[in-house]
Design an enzyme around this catalytic site. Structure first.
Site, PDB file in Angstrom:
ATOM      1  N   ARG A   1      24.204  17.192  -1.009  1.00 10.93           N
ATOM      2  CA  ARG A   1      24.576  15.802  -1.317  1.00 10.93           C
ATOM      3  C   ARG A   1      25.617  15.726  -2.420  1.00 10.93           C
ATOM      4  O   ARG A   1      26.388  14.784  -2.499  1.00 10.93           O
ATOM      5  CB  ARG A   1      23.340  15.026  -1.782  1.00 10.93           C
ATOM      6  CG  ARG A   1      22.320  14.768  -0.703  1.00 10.93           C
ATOM      7  CD  ARG A   1      21.313  13.773  -1.200  1.00 10.93           C
ATOM      8  NE  ARG A   1      21.998  12.610  -1.758  1.00 10.93           N
ATOM      9  CZ  ARG A   1      21.346  11.642  -2.408  1.00 10.93           C
ATOM     10  NH1 ARG A   1      20.040  11.754  -2.593  1.00 10.93           N
ATOM     11  NH2 ARG A   1      22.000  10.605  -2.898  1.00 10.93           N
TER      12      ARG A   1
ATOM     13  N   ILE B   1      15.813   9.247 -19.761  1.00 10.18           N
ATOM     14  CA  ILE B   1      16.422   8.318 -18.800  1.00 10.18           C
ATOM     15  C   ILE B   1      15.501   8.046 -17.610  1.00 10.18           C
ATOM     16  O   ILE B   1      15.275   6.899 -17.242  1.00 10.18           O
ATOM     17  CB  ILE B   1      17.783   8.853 -18.317  1.00 10.18           C
ATOM     18  CG1 ILE B   1      18.691   9.192 -19.504  1.00 10.18           C
ATOM     19  CG2 ILE B   1      18.454   7.872 -17.357  1.00 10.18           C
ATOM     20  CD1 ILE B   1      19.112   7.989 -20.348  1.00 10.18           C
TER      21      ILE B   1
ATOM     22  N   ILE C   1      16.790  -2.083  -9.226  1.00 13.06           N
ATOM     23  CA  ILE C   1      18.166  -2.592  -9.391  1.00 13.06           C
ATOM     24  C   ILE C   1      18.137  -4.021  -9.937  1.00 13.06           C
ATOM     25  O   ILE C   1      19.035  -4.826  -9.688  1.00 13.06           O
ATOM     26  CB  ILE C   1      18.979  -2.496  -8.088  1.00 13.06           C
ATOM     27  CG1 ILE C   1      18.323  -3.265  -6.945  1.00 13.06           C
ATOM     28  CG2 ILE C   1      19.235  -1.052  -7.689  1.00 13.06           C
ATOM     29  CD1 ILE C   1      19.279  -3.497  -5.759  1.00 13.06           C
TER      30      ILE C   1
ATOM     31  N   ARG D   1      20.753   5.932  -2.688  1.00  9.51           N
ATOM     32  CA  ARG D   1      20.566   4.678  -3.416  1.00  9.51           C
ATOM     33  C   ARG D   1      21.882   4.104  -3.904  1.00  9.51           C
ATOM     34  O   ARG D   1      22.017   2.890  -4.092  1.00  9.51           O
ATOM     35  CB  ARG D   1      19.685   4.810  -4.636  1.00  9.51           C
ATOM     36  CG  ARG D   1      19.007   6.078  -4.873  1.00  9.51           C
ATOM     37  CD  ARG D   1      18.344   6.121  -6.181  1.00  9.51           C
ATOM     38  NE  ARG D   1      17.983   4.854  -6.734  1.00  9.51           N
ATOM     39  CZ  ARG D   1      16.896   4.150  -6.376  1.00  9.51           C
ATOM     40  NH1 ARG D   1      16.104   4.638  -5.473  1.00  9.51           N
ATOM     41  NH2 ARG D   1      16.627   3.017  -6.917  1.00  9.51           N
TER      42      ARG D   1
ATOM     43  N   ASP E   1      21.646  14.453 -15.878  1.00  9.78           N
ATOM     44  CA  ASP E   1      21.993  15.228 -14.682  1.00  9.78           C
ATOM     45  C   ASP E   1      22.221  16.702 -14.986  1.00  9.78           C
ATOM     46  O   ASP E   1      22.473  17.478 -14.068  1.00  9.78           O
ATOM     47  CB  ASP E   1      23.238  14.634 -14.004  1.00  9.78           C
ATOM     48  CG  ASP E   1      22.959  13.253 -13.409  1.00  9.78           C
ATOM     49  OD1 ASP E   1      23.923  12.561 -13.062  1.00  9.78           O
ATOM     50  OD2 ASP E   1      21.782  12.875 -13.331  1.00  9.78           O
TER      51      ASP E   1
ATOM     52  N   ARG F   1      13.514   3.533 -10.489  1.00 12.46           N
ATOM     53  CA  ARG F   1      14.943   3.155 -10.331  1.00 12.46           C
ATOM     54  C   ARG F   1      15.142   1.784  -9.697  1.00 12.46           C
ATOM     55  O   ARG F   1      15.796   1.651  -8.653  1.00 12.46           O
ATOM     56  CB  ARG F   1      15.686   4.224  -9.556  1.00 12.46           C
ATOM     57  CG  ARG F   1      15.600   5.612 -10.198  1.00 12.46           C
ATOM     58  CD  ARG F   1      16.421   6.636  -9.487  1.00 12.46           C
ATOM     59  NE  ARG F   1      17.840   6.483  -9.732  1.00 12.46           N
ATOM     60  CZ  ARG F   1      18.775   7.279  -9.193  1.00 12.46           C
ATOM     61  NH1 ARG F   1      18.405   8.232  -8.362  1.00 12.46           N
ATOM     62  NH2 ARG F   1      20.045   7.103  -9.458  1.00 12.46           N
TER      63      ARG F   1
ATOM     64  N   CYS G   1      12.214   6.713  -5.669  1.00 14.77           N
ATOM     65  CA  CYS G   1      13.054   7.921  -5.663  1.00 14.77           C
ATOM     66  C   CYS G   1      12.266   9.029  -6.361  1.00 14.77           C
ATOM     67  O   CYS G   1      11.425   8.749  -7.204  1.00 14.77           O
ATOM     68  CB  CYS G   1      14.336   7.610  -6.430  1.00 14.77           C
ATOM     69  SG  CYS G   1      15.290   9.058  -6.875  1.00 14.77           S
TER      70      CYS G   1
ATOM     71  N   LYS H   1      31.488  13.330  -7.639  1.00 10.95           N
ATOM     72  CA  LYS H   1      30.748  12.492  -6.680  1.00 10.95           C
ATOM     73  C   LYS H   1      30.483  11.112  -7.272  1.00 10.95           C
ATOM     74  O   LYS H   1      30.693  10.084  -6.630  1.00 10.95           O
ATOM     75  CB  LYS H   1      29.411  13.148  -6.314  1.00 10.95           C
ATOM     76  CG  LYS H   1      28.437  12.205  -5.605  1.00 10.95           C
ATOM     77  CD  LYS H   1      27.104  12.840  -5.367  1.00 10.95           C
ATOM     78  CE  LYS H   1      26.165  12.878  -6.514  1.00 10.95           C
ATOM     79  NZ  LYS H   1      25.419  11.642  -6.791  1.00 10.95           N
ATOM     80  N   ASN H   2      30.053  11.061  -8.521  1.00  9.69           N
ATOM     81  CA  ASN H   2      29.637   9.791  -9.126  1.00  9.69           C
ATOM     82  C   ASN H   2      30.797   8.908  -9.564  1.00  9.69           C
ATOM     83  O   ASN H   2      30.581   7.818 -10.081  1.00  9.69           O
ATOM     84  CB  ASN H   2      28.673  10.057 -10.286  1.00  9.69           C
ATOM     85  CG  ASN H   2      27.341  10.555  -9.762  1.00  9.69           C
ATOM     86  OD1 ASN H   2      27.073  10.485  -8.559  1.00  9.69           O
ATOM     87  ND2 ASN H   2      26.511  11.067 -10.643  1.00  9.69           N
TER      88      ASN H   2
END
Ligand code: EPZ
Length: 420
Positions: free
Chosen positions: A400, A330, A127, A96, A308, A125, A120, A22-23
């Site tokens: 998701r 993180i 930007i 996001r 993750d 988070r 979130c 996905k990423n």
């Protein structure tokens, strides 16, 4: 809202095939905005964030064809006519990663209007590093009514040193710099395999990128990019999740179609915790009949232990002999799953950015609520190891980022079903 119902206590046996990452797929879909020619992406996972990205790009005027049937893991994107370079709040608030269109739109169209993502579940988070980087490439940025407005006749190559390592920040600026006038040097970049996969696609489109996958990336800007065909890398987080499922249930499963090289730190930590694994070039076999031992982790940027995988690892060490300390470096609020695991009987103390997990604790089925994508994965894992039945609410989070998770787990013998 869909729920998952899981009856635990069954060892998983057999093989599970891994989908595309996905990423990596999300930035690669955004990269199609950089050219007026078709970009064909293969090994695209069938997850909800892909559908959201399709809507996002289509709303700007791009033609996005998601394959079906035998071509279901392929998508063709043609951003010939971008009538409206805008990412609306309606879409950005659900995902996001929509902010990944900011750099490509400014570079290709000279302007972009992108909703700020807002808060979130796992952290603030911001930007700010995306914005700062674009300004360093000469873009003019204003913020108004919750939107970022960015414009530049043509971006100009320059030096970017990230204050903090950011995955989508690196990807966003990397895409922007491909069409800039002159050379860009980016330092303190994210080294995630997904960044290197994006650069691989961009170079196939005619970009001139060197050093992706390291902390220093050089990009020689070009005036135009062309279409290309590219297969997305396997999802290392999905693979890690199923590897832990095998270990946690004392099963024997082979996770196929993954890249063990991307899982090195996780496999090393699992071996330290007593999990037996065997790898080939594109698979990892887990033989989970060994007693689990406590082992500490600290989440870091790649190639360190991935944040993750933190929630899934927490579920594992609830069953390990001894006390494991999990330090989350993180994101500032990524322990929401701990309370839900505690409802199932886990022994977890939270102390700021640390979770102290004492085991082994007997897990029993319960009604629990998922708070975010990886938290929901950890609840599924705990439910597979628990006695009795667990009902997980708000599984839209898991859809998701995991393709057909209940079908994949049921294929390896899990007693799992979805209630719509
Ligand atoms: C990517 O998010 C992933 N998402 C996340 O995966 C993953 O958790 C994260 O990287 C870290 O590995 C995608 O690739 C789509 P960051 P990203 O920018 O890029 C701070 C999943 O479960 N920061 O690397 O948004 C930030 O707050 C998701 O699949 C700034 O301060 O993460 C965080 O503390 C969840 N300013 C840290 O840096 C910025 O401008 C790292 O975030 C950007 C980031």
């Amino acid at each position: 809202m869909d729920k998952l119902v899981i009856r635990g206590g069954e060892p998983l046996l057999g093989t599970i095939r891994i989908s595309g990452a996905k990423n990596a797929a999300l930035p690669c879909m955004a990269a199609a905005l950089l050219t007026d020619e078709p970009v064909i992406l293969e090994n695209i996972p069938q997850v909800r964030d892909i559908e959201t990205t399709r809507k996002l790009l289509a709303a700007m005027g791009a033609e996005v064809e998601l394959g079906f049937g035998r071509a279901q893991h392929r998508t063709t994107i043609c951003a010939k006519n971008l009538s409206d370079p805008e990412a609306s709040y309606e879409l950005v608030k659900t995902m996001r990663a929509s902010t990944l269109v900011l750099g490509p739109l400014v570079a290709r169209c000279g302007r972009a209007r992108v909703s700020l993502p807002g808060g979130c579940a796992i952290g603030a988070r911001p930007i700010d590093l995306h914005i700062k980087g674009l300004e360093q490439l000469g873009a003019k940025i204003t913020q108004d009514h919750g939107y970022i407005e960015a414009s530049a006749d043509r971006l100009i190559g320059g030096e970017i040193v990230f204050d903090k390592i950011t995955v989508t920040g690196t990807e966003d600026l990397l895409m922007a710099a491909t069409l800039a006038d002159g050379e860009t040097i980016m330092q303190n970049c994210a080294r995630e395999p997904e960044v290197a996969d994006l650069a691989d696609l961009l170079n196939k489109m005619g970009a001139k990128i060197e050093g992706a996958g390291t902390s220093t990336i050089k990009i020689k800007g070009v005036s135009k990019l062309r279409g290309a065909k590219h297969a997305i890398i396997p999802d290392r987080i999905e693979a890690g999740t199923f590897i832990i499922a095998g270990a946690l249930t004392g099963g024997d499963i082979k996770v196929n179609g993954c890249d063990p090289g991307h899982l090195a730190v996780l496999l090393q930590k699992l071996n330290e915790a007593g999990v037996k694994t065997k790898q080939t070039a594109d698979s990892v076999r887990v033989m989970g009949d060994n007693p689990l031992k406590a082992a500490d982790i600290t989440t870091e940027e790649y190639p360190g232990f991935p944040t993750d995988m933190q929630a899934q690892y927490m579920a594992l060490v609830t069953q390990a002999e001894g006390t494991s300390i999990i330090t989350e470096n993180i994101f500032e609020n990524r322990f929401m799953h701990a309370q839900e695991l505690a409802r199932m009987g886990a022994n977890i103390q939270l102390d700021g950015r640390q979770a102290i997990v004492a085991g082994p604790a007997h897990l029993s089925g319960a009604q629990v609520i998922a708070s975010d994508l990886r938290a929901s994965a950890s609840l599924v894992l705990a439910a597979l190891a628990a006695s009795g039945e667990t009902m997980i609410d708000r599984v839209y989070h898991i859809d998701r980022g995991y393709e057909k998770i209940e079908a994949k787990l049921a294929g390896a013998g899990a007693r799992i079903r979805r209630i719509e």
